[in-house]
Design a protein around this motif. Sequence first.
Motif, PDB file in Angstrom:
ATOM      1  N   VAL A  89      42.687  47.846  36.802  1.00  6.07           N
ATOM      2  CA  VAL A  89      41.612  47.046  36.826  1.00  6.07           C
ATOM      3  C   VAL A  89      40.648  47.427  37.177  1.00  6.07           C
ATOM      4  CG1 VAL A  89      40.764  44.766  37.460  1.00  6.07           C
ATOM      5  CG2 VAL A  89      43.154  44.685  35.766  1.00  6.07           C
ATOM      6  N   VAL A  90      39.720  47.932  36.926  1.00  2.26           N
ATOM      7  CA  VAL A  90      38.117  48.999  37.580  1.00  2.26           C
ATOM      8  C   VAL A  90      37.223  47.718  37.816  1.00  2.26           C
ATOM      9  CG1 VAL A  90      37.417  50.996  37.842  1.00  2.26           C
ATOM     10  CG2 VAL A  90      39.543  50.797  36.526  1.00  2.26           C
ATOM     11  N   ILE A  91      36.879  48.056  39.062  1.00  2.40           N
ATOM     12  CA  ILE A  91      35.925  47.232  39.261  1.00  2.40           C
ATOM     13  C   ILE A  91      34.485  48.230  39.648  1.00  2.40           C
ATOM     14  CG2 ILE A  91      33.875  45.468  40.743  1.00  2.40           C
ATOM     15  CD1 ILE A  91      36.036  44.027  38.651  1.00  2.40           C
ATOM     16  N   ASN A  92      32.941  47.989  39.348  1.00  2.00           N
ATOM     17  CA  ASN A  92      32.548  49.473  39.266  1.00  2.00           C
ATOM     18  C   ASN A  92      31.791  48.650  40.704  1.00  2.00           C
ATOM     19  OD1 ASN A  92      29.923  50.427  39.659  1.00  2.00           O
ATOM     20  ND2 ASN A  92      30.157  50.821  36.878  1.00  2.00           N
ATOM     21  N   LEU A 151      36.821  54.833  26.660  1.00  2.03           N
ATOM     22  CA  LEU A 151      36.625  53.038  26.934  1.00  2.03           C
ATOM     23  C   LEU A 151      34.723  54.097  27.906  1.00  2.03           C
ATOM     24  CD1 LEU A 151      38.262  50.974  28.671  1.00  2.03           C
ATOM     25  CD2 LEU A 151      37.567  50.553  26.481  1.00  2.03           C
ATOM     26  N   ASP A 152      33.938  53.685  27.470  1.00  9.23           N
ATOM     27  CA  ASP A 152      32.162  53.888  28.282  1.00  9.23           C
ATOM     28  C   ASP A 152      31.985  53.174  28.846  1.00  9.23           C
ATOM     29  OD1 ASP A 152      30.315  55.463  28.743  1.00  9.23           O
ATOM     30  OD2 ASP A 152      29.344  55.368  26.697  1.00  9.23           O
ATOM     31  N   THR A 153      31.824  53.487  30.448  1.00  9.70           N
ATOM     32  CA  THR A 153      31.023  52.126  30.726  1.00  9.70           C
ATOM     33  C   THR A 153      29.760  52.405  31.863  1.00  9.70           C
ATOM     34  OG1 THR A 153      32.596  53.539  32.916  1.00  9.70           O
ATOM     35  CG2 THR A 153      33.219  51.264  31.824  1.00  9.70           C
ATOM     36  N   GLY A 154      29.852  53.738  31.059  1.00  6.17           N
ATOM     37  CA  GLY A 154      27.969  53.958  31.394  1.00  6.17           C
ATOM     38  C   GLY A 154      27.713  54.130  33.003  1.00  6.17           C
ATOM     39  N   GLY A 155      28.246  54.138  33.322  1.00  5.91           N
ATOM     40  CA  GLY A 155      28.137  54.441  35.327  1.00  5.91           C
ATOM     41  C   GLY A 155      27.456  52.751  35.499  1.00  5.91           C
ATOM     42  N   ARG A 156      28.565  51.581  34.454  1.00  9.58           N
ATOM     43  CA  ARG A 156      27.183  49.832  34.305  1.00  9.58           C
ATOM     44  C   ARG A 156      28.088  48.837  35.348  1.00  9.58           C
ATOM     45  NH1 ARG A 156      22.769  50.188  30.576  1.00  9.58           N
ATOM     46  NH2 ARG A 156      24.537  51.241  29.293  1.00  9.58           N
ATOM     47  N   VAL A 157      29.796  49.606  34.005  1.00  9.42           N
ATOM     48  CA  VAL A 157      30.505  48.117  33.735  1.00  9.42           C
ATOM     49  C   VAL A 157      31.437  48.696  34.811  1.00  9.42           C
ATOM     50  CG1 VAL A 157      28.241  47.137  32.844  1.00  9.42           C
ATOM     51  CG2 VAL A 157      30.619  49.258  31.823  1.00  9.42           C
ATOM     52  N   ASN A 158      32.154  47.446  34.606  1.00 12.08           N
ATOM     53  CA  ASN A 158      33.588  47.337  34.711  1.00 12.08           C
ATOM     54  C   ASN A 158      34.411  47.364  33.363  1.00 12.08           C
ATOM     55  OD1 ASN A 158      32.907  45.901  37.615  1.00 12.08           O
ATOM     56  ND2 ASN A 158      32.707  44.082  36.164  1.00 12.08           N
ATOM     57  N   CYS A 159      35.925  47.552  34.451  1.00 20.47           N
ATOM     58  CA  CYS A 159      36.834  48.082  32.503  1.00 20.47           C
ATOM     59  C   CYS A 159      38.356  47.253  33.059  1.00 20.47           C
ATOM     60  CB  CYS A 159      37.036  49.098  32.122  1.00 20.47           C
ATOM     61  SG  CYS A 159      37.675  50.401  32.625  1.00 20.47           S
ATOM     62  N   SER A 160      38.756  47.171  31.831  1.00 17.39           N
ATOM     63  CA  SER A 160      40.936  46.938  32.437  1.00 17.39           C
ATOM     64  C   SER A 160      41.147  47.875  31.192  1.00 17.39           C
ATOM     65  CB  SER A 160      40.776  45.075  32.525  1.00 17.39           C
ATOM     66  OG  SER A 160      42.348  45.384  32.486  1.00 17.39           O
ATOM     67  N   GLY A 161      42.371  48.653  31.798  1.00 19.19           N
ATOM     68  CA  GLY A 161      42.792  49.309  30.952  1.00 19.19           C
ATOM     69  C   GLY A 161      44.317  49.817  31.126  1.00 19.19           C
ATOM     70  N   GLY A 162      45.305  49.297  30.225  1.00 17.98           N
ATOM     71  CA  GLY A 162      46.871  49.338  31.054  1.00 17.98           C
ATOM     72  C   GLY A 162      46.658  48.627  32.290  1.00 17.98           C
ATOM     73  N   ASN A 163      46.908  49.515  33.358  1.00 15.48           N
ATOM     74  CA  ASN A 163      48.139  48.312  34.501  1.00 15.48           C
ATOM     75  C   ASN A 163      46.414  48.584  35.519  1.00 15.48           C
ATOM     76  OD1 ASN A 163      50.094  47.288  34.056  1.00 15.48           O
ATOM     77  ND2 ASN A 163      51.427  49.143  34.700  1.00 15.48           N
ATOM     78  N   PRO A 172      56.837  48.538  43.803  1.00 14.43           N
ATOM     79  CA  PRO A 172      56.231  48.785  41.855  1.00 14.43           C
ATOM     80  C   PRO A 172      55.100  47.285  42.364  1.00 14.43           C
ATOM     81  CG  PRO A 172      58.603  47.698  42.160  1.00 14.43           C
ATOM     82  CD  PRO A 172      57.970  48.106  43.274  1.00 14.43           C
ATOM     83  N   VAL A 173      54.482  47.553  40.811  1.00 20.39           N
ATOM     84  CA  VAL A 173      52.907  46.847  40.956  1.00 20.39           C
ATOM     85  C   VAL A 173      53.397  46.503  39.233  1.00 20.39           C
ATOM     86  CG1 VAL A 173      51.910  46.928  42.522  1.00 20.39           C
ATOM     87  CG2 VAL A 173      50.679  48.000  41.336  1.00 20.39           C
ATOM     88  N   ASP A 174      52.158  45.456  38.850  1.00 21.55           N
ATOM     89  CA  ASP A 174      51.978  45.327  37.500  1.00 21.55           C
ATOM     90  C   ASP A 174      50.821  45.369  36.766  1.00 21.55           C
ATOM     91  OD1 ASP A 174      54.300  43.524  35.938  1.00 21.55           O
ATOM     92  OD2 ASP A 174      54.017  42.385  38.505  1.00 21.55           O
ATOM     93  N   PHE A 175      49.477  45.691  38.958  1.00 20.59           N
ATOM     94  CA  PHE A 175      48.547  45.914  37.692  1.00 20.59           C
ATOM     95  C   PHE A 175      48.110  46.462  39.821  1.00 20.59           C
ATOM     96  CE2 PHE A 175      47.797  40.779  37.946  1.00 20.59           C
ATOM     97  CZ  PHE A 175      46.333  41.237  38.948  1.00 20.59           C
ATOM     98  N   THR A 176      46.594  47.102  39.536  1.00 20.76           N
ATOM     99  CA  THR A 176      45.935  47.574  40.440  1.00 20.76           C
ATOM    100  C   THR A 176      44.725  47.047  40.176  1.00 20.76           C
ATOM    101  OG1 THR A 176      47.641  48.921  41.436  1.00 20.76           O
ATOM    102  CG2 THR A 176      45.412  49.569  41.920  1.00 20.76           C
ATOM    103  N   VAL A 177      44.281  46.541  41.911  1.00 21.69           N
ATOM    104  CA  VAL A 177      42.187  46.443  41.379  1.00 21.69           C
ATOM    105  C   VAL A 177      41.615  47.312  42.101  1.00 21.69           C
ATOM    106  CG1 VAL A 177      40.496  44.810  41.840  1.00 21.69           C
ATOM    107  CG2 VAL A 177      42.849  43.649  41.221  1.00 21.69           C
ATOM    108  N   HIS A 178      40.797  47.738  41.495  1.00 21.06           N
ATOM    109  CA  HIS A 178      40.790  49.342  42.236  1.00 21.06           C
ATOM    110  C   HIS A 178      39.135  48.518  42.392  1.00 21.06           C
ATOM    111  CE1 HIS A 178      43.338  52.370  40.759  1.00 21.06           C
ATOM    112  NE2 HIS A 178      43.882  51.869  39.677  1.00 21.06           N
ATOM    113  N   LEU A 179      38.267  48.903  43.639  1.00 21.78           N
ATOM    114  CA  LEU A 179      36.395  48.794  43.655  1.00 21.78           C
ATOM    115  C   LEU A 179      36.411  50.731  44.044  1.00 21.78           C
ATOM    116  CD1 LEU A 179      34.430  47.254  43.910  1.00 21.78           C
ATOM    117  CD2 LEU A 179      34.906  47.665  46.723  1.00 21.78           C
ATOM    118  N   ALA A 180      35.670  51.527  42.457  1.00 25.42           N
ATOM    119  CA  ALA A 180      35.214  52.384  42.190  1.00 25.42           C
ATOM    120  C   ALA A 180      33.079  52.410  42.437  1.00 25.42           C
ATOM    121  CB  ALA A 180      35.638  53.090  41.517  1.00 25.42           C
TER     122      ALA A 180
END
Length: 286
Positions: free
Chosen positions: A205-208, A191-203, A169-177
Amino acid sequence: MAEKNPSSHRAAPAAGSRTPRRHTRRKGVLGVAVLAVLLVCTGTAAALYGGHPGAGIRQQNSGEPAAAVTADRTAAAPSSASPSPSSASASAASSVTFPERGTGTFVRADGGTGVFGHGRLLRYAVDVEGGIGQDPVQFARQVDAILDNTTRGWAAGGLWSFQRVSTGPVDFTVHLASPHTTDTVCGRYGLDTGGRVNCSGGNDVVINVKRWLQLTPYYQGQPDLYHALAINHEVGHRLGHNHVTCPGPGMPAPVMMQQINGLHGCVINGWPYDDQGRLVTGPPAT
């Protein structure tokens, strides 16, 4: 662009026409024009903020990390009070290539780290989307170097400690996408990231990968510092921190400030704590 007003091309009214009626028609045209302007402005604001400005962010309390939901919006250009990237740096960044779409599936980085910090332990994993040309092990090492920094990172404040794992189990996951997958994952949180920015939601963490490779205007030529900012900002939301603003001219920009929207007199900074172990923050954003 202003539209042609058909009434401006009408012939002059015939003699004997009633003036009050003409005034009534002009007021009607004016009212329609004002309404159109208001609708355009409202639509523009909705498009800019995706209908979710500051959505779902919870302030840290009782030592519990929040399941924050936030995306960082882009601005058209840096503010005049902030340094602009050199044309050479900007050109180099724009020439970095990346796929708009990956495979849609993620590969988890193997291995893990020890525990860094002296606070509540948060276990995290690092995933990289297939088909975007990025090595999961290399990306994980970069994330580790940021989250395991006990001098200036989130592990420096005595509230949190971090450990990367690849199983369990983990508390959060960092994704590179890819931009497309970033939009898909972030869209699940409204959330609307528009194909350009990062976001954080729930567990999540999404890095564009677009931001990761092209950086932002203020960080051209300083990829390590921008990477620290990107990870610390989005993980900061996971810890329950809201957006803040610049504390004053010439001061370090807090990592929880939306620096992509302008520095507003602050100077670039990618770390939550300064060299003296003090939290770098500012007034709450409105």
